[in-house]
Design a protein around this motif. Structure first.
Motif, PDB file in Angstrom:
ATOM      1  N   UNK A  22       0.805  -1.228   0.000  1.00  0.00           N
ATOM      2  CA  UNK A  22       0.000   0.000   0.000  1.00  0.00           C
ATOM      3  C   UNK A  22       0.839   1.279   0.000  1.00  0.00           C
ATOM      4  N   UNK A  23       2.093   1.210   0.375  1.00  0.00           N
ATOM      5  CA  UNK A  23       2.947   2.427   0.372  1.00  0.00           C
ATOM      6  C   UNK A  23       3.165   2.901  -1.064  1.00  0.00           C
ATOM      7  N   UNK A  24       3.216   4.288  -1.232  1.00  0.00           N
ATOM      8  CA  UNK A  24       3.475   4.804  -2.587  1.00  0.00           C
ATOM      9  C   UNK A  24       4.883   4.440  -3.035  1.00  0.00           C
ATOM     10  N   UNK A  25       4.980   4.209  -4.314  1.00  0.00           N
ATOM     11  CA  UNK A  25       6.288   3.882  -4.860  1.00  0.00           C
ATOM     12  C   UNK A  25       7.188   5.127  -4.877  1.00  0.00           C
ATOM     13  N   UNK A  26       8.491   4.961  -4.680  1.00  0.00           N
ATOM     14  CA  UNK A  26       9.389   6.124  -4.730  1.00  0.00           C
ATOM     15  C   UNK A  26       9.304   6.820  -6.100  1.00  0.00           C
ATOM     16  N   UNK A  27       9.347   8.158  -6.052  1.00  0.00           N
ATOM     17  CA  UNK A  27       9.300   8.957  -7.276  1.00  0.00           C
ATOM     18  C   UNK A  27      10.711   9.102  -7.835  1.00  0.00           C
ATOM     19  N   UNK A  28      10.874   8.842  -9.102  1.00  0.00           N
ATOM     20  CA  UNK A  28      12.180   8.996  -9.737  1.00  0.00           C
ATOM     21  C   UNK A  28      12.423  10.483 -10.009  1.00  0.00           C
ATOM     22  N   UNK A  29      13.460  11.020  -9.418  1.00  0.00           N
ATOM     23  CA  UNK A  29      13.767  12.449  -9.573  1.00  0.00           C
ATOM     24  C   UNK A  29      15.237  12.635  -9.939  1.00  0.00           C
ATOM     25  N   UNK A  30      15.496  13.787 -10.535  1.00  0.00           N
ATOM     26  CA  UNK A  30      16.878  14.135 -10.842  1.00  0.00           C
ATOM     27  C   UNK A  30      17.545  14.661  -9.585  1.00  0.00           C
ATOM     28  N   UNK A  31      18.702  14.144  -9.273  1.00  0.00           N
ATOM     29  CA  UNK A  31      19.432  14.565  -8.089  1.00  0.00           C
ATOM     30  C   UNK A  31      20.818  15.046  -8.464  1.00  0.00           C
TER      31      UNK A  31
END
Length: 395
Positions: A22-31
């Motif tokens: 049920x936890x949201x999946x991690x968002x892919x972001x530019x780091x």
């Protein structure tokens, strides 16, 4: 009992799987991973070529334009004739004034060579006549005393003596008047000076019909043609005078700490971006343009390329100080940068964490972070991510 424990363990595993699912999946972001380094700062701005001097050319008298000798773009030297006005009337006035000078000079010459010698000769004759009259009067007095002639004859001789004395005084006054310091000579000299002044005035007015270049330069604009009426209040053409080439640039006031007088910048005209040249900062305005938040710079160009033209747009790059071991971030990565409490999002244990920072110099869209971040931290670039969001690095 063992069966109960197995059931409880199974339930916990299932619950953990459900929670994880049920936890949201991690968002892919530019780091961006921070890495302190020595940063060469610079200020990039746009400006224009400032003409050394722009001069509007006009007439000092009213007249009809006879000839315009130059066109736009022409190079002119100092004292070159640019425009000629009709001058027949003024030329006639000069001729008339010159004739008056000739008459006055003739008058001065006449006083020196004719009137004065004549007066001197008359004075000498009067002196001789006085000498004769004195002898005659003395002789008459002696004869009267001896009774040889009557008293009336002696009185006649005295009257002749008085006349001779009066004539001598008159000729002396006339000689004095004709002398170098006499009234006649002074009047003649005054008339000559007046005539020469009138001639100079007429010549000056005639000279004003020839409009000349004040110095070497280039004709930028011509706004008059033959037949037009020139007036003192009317601009007829504009010159850009030769001289040192300067650039004028407006830079953001935030960049003031990076710029010092004497800094050597690299510049290029927008029309010729590959033709680079050096420019030296020689003036930083003490005032700020409050409406735009900019500061005016002026730069000298020691060796200007031939392609530079007045008012050309140029780009300059002024090097600033080197920032030792400084973390630099893109300005877009810093939230609330223009406030007293800027912050960034940092990925820690897969979660976006809000981290307060202190910002320093800003240059070329980058910001120096002076406090709040350590080397190796991963700063989230996306601005649509909120604190607490699970994140992962975009592949």
């Amino acid at each position: 009992m063992r069966r109960v424990l197995v059931i409880i363990a199974a339930v916990l595993v299932v619950a953990a799987l459900v929670v994880f699912a049920l936890q949201p999946k991690p968002v892919a972001v530019e780091m961006l991973t921070t890495a302190p380094a020595d940063i060469q700062t610079s200020v990039v701005a746009s400006g224009r070529v400032l003409p050394p001097a722009r001069v509007d050319i006009g007439a000092t008298i009213t007249g009809r334009v006879a000839t315009v000798r130059v066109r736009e773009g022409a190079r002119v030297a100092a004292d070159d004739i640019l425009i000629e006005l009709e001058h027949s009337e003024l030329a006639a006035a000069v001729a008339q004034a010159r004739a008056a000078v000739t008459r006055a000079q003739a008058r001065v010459t006449s006083v020196k060579t004719l009137a004065l010698p004549t007066a001197q000769a008359a004075q000498q004759q009067a002196a001789a006549n006085l000498d004769v009259a004195e002898r005659e009067a003395k002789r008459a007095r002696d004869l009267v005393a001896k009774g040889f002639i009557s008293q009336s004859r002696a009185d006649d001789a005295e009257r002749q003596l008085d006349v001779a004395r009066s004539q001598l005084a008159s000729t002396r006054a006339q000689t004095g008047a004709q002398g170098a310091n006499g009234a006649e000579a002074q009047q003649a000299q005054s008339q000559l000076a007046e005539a020469e002044a009138a001639l100079a005035l007429a010549q000056a007015k005639l000279a004003q019909t020839l409009i000349r270049a004040p110095a070497t330069g280039v004709v930028l604009e011509r706004v008059i043609e033959p037949g037009d009426i020139a007036q003192p209040s009317r601009r007829m053409m504009t010159l850009a005078l030769d001289g040192p080439v300067r650039l004028i640039v407006q830079v953001d006031e935030k960049n003031l700490p990076l710029i010092k007088p004497g800094a050597v910048a690299t510049a290029a005209a927008d029309a010729f971006p590959n033709e680079r040249f050096e420019a030296v900062v020689n003036y930083i305005s003490p005032g700020i343009d409050a409406t735009r938040g900019t500061v005016e710079l002026r730069l000298d160009v020691p060796q200007p390329p031939a392609l530079l033209k007045s008012d050309m747009t140029v780009a300059i790059d002024v090097p600033g100080p080197v920032l030792k071991q400084t973390v630099m971030l893109p300005a877009d990565a810093v939230r609330q940068l223009q406030t007293d409490a800027p912050w960034v999002l940092v990925a820690r244990d897969g979660v976006a964490v809000r981290v307060p920072v202190k910002s320093g110099l800003q240059t070329q869209g980058r910001v120096a972070i002076t406090d709040g971040l350590n080397a190796g931290e991963r700063v989230i670039m996306a601005r649509d991510i909120e604190a607490g969001t699970r994140v992962r690095a975009k592949e």
